[in-house]
Design an enzyme around this catalytic site. Structure first.
Site, short mmCIF file in Angstrom:
data_model
loop_
_atom_site.label_atom_id
_atom_site.label_comp_id
_atom_site.label_asym_id
_atom_site.label_seq_id
_atom_site.Cartn_x
_atom_site.Cartn_y
_atom_site.Cartn_z
N SER A 68 51.99 66.74 41.18
CA SER A 68 53.12 67.48 42.09
C SER A 68 52.22 68.73 42.23
O SER A 68 51.21 69.00 42.12
CB SER A 68 54.51 67.25 41.29
OG SER A 68 55.05 68.07 42.47
N GLN A 69 52.65 69.66 41.53
CA GLN A 69 51.89 71.05 42.01
C GLN A 69 50.96 70.86 40.82
O GLN A 69 50.03 71.90 41.39
CB GLN A 69 52.91 72.73 41.49
CG GLN A 69 51.98 73.43 40.86
CD GLN A 69 53.02 74.38 40.41
OE1 GLN A 69 52.98 75.55 41.12
NE2 GLN A 69 52.77 74.32 39.08
N ASP A 89 59.20 59.26 48.24
CA ASP A 89 58.89 61.00 47.77
C ASP A 89 59.25 61.45 49.14
O ASP A 89 59.00 62.00 49.91
CB ASP A 89 57.26 61.24 47.03
CG ASP A 89 57.41 62.17 46.60
OD1 ASP A 89 58.19 62.91 46.50
OD2 ASP A 89 56.03 62.97 46.29
N HIS A 147 58.81 60.70 43.22
CA HIS A 147 58.08 61.77 43.28
C HIS A 147 57.58 61.13 41.88
O HIS A 147 56.20 61.84 42.15
CB HIS A 147 58.77 63.27 43.09
CG HIS A 147 58.20 63.86 42.76
ND1 HIS A 147 56.83 64.31 43.64
CD2 HIS A 147 57.79 64.95 42.15
CE1 HIS A 147 55.88 65.61 43.66
NE2 HIS A 147 56.65 66.37 42.53
N TYR A 160 55.80 72.42 38.95
CA TYR A 160 56.29 73.20 39.59
C TYR A 160 57.68 73.74 38.87
O TYR A 160 58.35 73.11 38.06
CB TYR A 160 56.81 72.98 40.63
CG TYR A 160 57.04 74.51 41.52
CD1 TYR A 160 55.92 75.01 42.42
CD2 TYR A 160 58.30 74.51 42.36
CE1 TYR A 160 56.72 76.35 42.92
CE2 TYR A 160 58.77 75.26 42.77
CZ TYR A 160 57.87 76.45 42.96
OH TYR A 160 58.29 77.58 43.73
#
Length: 327
Positions: free
Chosen positions: A186-187, A272, A301, A92
């Site tokens: 993640s993203q 996370d 994360h 992100y």
């Protein structure tokens, strides 16, 4: 420390996400429209001091035919046989970075495309792809742009771009289209999971701490990161909740996981608080293909970090080797 459920509870947890009516028709129509707008990739060689990897500035048509940029990296000593390929999606706010970044996959013998997420890259690892489509009011960031209508939501464009990236790589003469894998963190993992549910015939997928998975659960257990943007938007626009959740139902990774058949590997850190581990397990348990998951007890994360990369290399190697044997 734990940020969510403990591991035994995670293994029992199942997402309550329900696919909205018309989910498949929405995505079939979206992708058909994008594919009708153009095809192919333009590659411009990039001079570097690298001795074992060739780098190309890649551009291909995405959502609406809009130009999407990325780096294509190829092993210099690649012979004549078509290569297996990995399409990577970044985190992100990031972008494709510079030509010297992300050399692992080409060094391991893959064709490697890292795709810009349109409009991002202003926070770190710069990007080169704009987003020519505007939106109505949004919370600062990207997660709420156009969020009250599935037709205008930002991730409709990004997920479509991501599918078109796989189309573009699979159309290259140097790539074996039957041996294309996707991965991200993640993203990027959320994007890869969407692609795995939308593109049949992928060789493998690796999803490290995926964003936009089991979204209602995420909004109940974390206010961190991009989920906090959605919560902030709903806090300011209280009457918009029904429209927002109707939109998000078309972009939830659990729905894509139910349609994904490629061998999949998931990873999550039990500490996370950005993409809570229960949301990752929610997508994992829904995943239709062969699957494994690693839960890193003391990590956040970043999940397994470089150890996840080693796992992905081994898994993708096995998956693409099987494809090679079938040729």
């Amino acid at each position: 420390m734990l940020s969510d459920l403990d591991l035994p509870a995670l293994r029992e947890y199942r997402s309550g996400h329900q696919d909205p009516p018309g989910f498949d028709a929405f995505w079939q129509g979206t992708l058909a429209e994008a594919r009708a707008a153009g095809d192919g990739a333009a590659l411009t060689p990039v001079p570097t001091a690298l001795r074992t990897v060739d780098v190309f500035d890649a551009e291909f048509p995405g959502f609406g035919g809009h130009p999407v940029r990325g780096w294509l990296r190829l092993p210099r000593d690649r012979g004549e046989a078509p290569l297996p390929a990995v399409v990577q999606y970044h985190g992100y706010g990031s972008g494709r970075g510079g030509p010297y970044d992300d050399l692992v996959w080409a060094s391991a013998g893959y064709a490697h495309l890292i795709m810009d997420a349109r409009g991002q890259g202003g926070a770190h690892a710069g990007g080169a792809t704009g987003d020519p489509v505007g939106s109505a009011a949004a919370h600062p960031g990207f997660a709420t742009r156009g969020i009250e209508d599935k037709e205008t939501y930002y991730y409709r464009r990004v997920f479509t771009d991501a599918v078109r990236a796989v189309d573009a790589v699979g159309g290259l003469a140097c790539v074996d289209a039957r041996r294309v894998a996707v991965w991200g963190n993640s993203q990027g993992a959320g994007i890869a999971l969407a692609v795995a549910g939308l593109v049949p015939g992928l060789a493998a997928g690796f999803f490290q701490a995926p964003f936009l998975a089991d979204v209602r659960r995420a909004l109940r257990v974390t206010g961190a990161g991009p989920y906090g943007e959605i919560a902030g938007y709903l806090g300011a626009r209280r009457a918009s909740a029904d429209a927002v959740f109707e939109t998000l139902a078309h972009f939830d990774g659990v729905g894509f996981a139910r349609r994904a058949l490629a061998p999949g590997r998931f990873s999550t850190g039990l500490a996370d608080d950005v993409c809570p581990p229960s949301t990752v397990f929610g997508a994992y348990h829904a995943y239709a293909g062969r699957k494994t998951i690693r839960a890193w007890e003391f990590n956040g994360h970043e999940a397994g970090g470089h150890e996840d990369i080693a796992d992905a290399l081994a898994a993708f190697g096995a998956a693409t080797a099987r494809g090679d044997e079938e040729r």
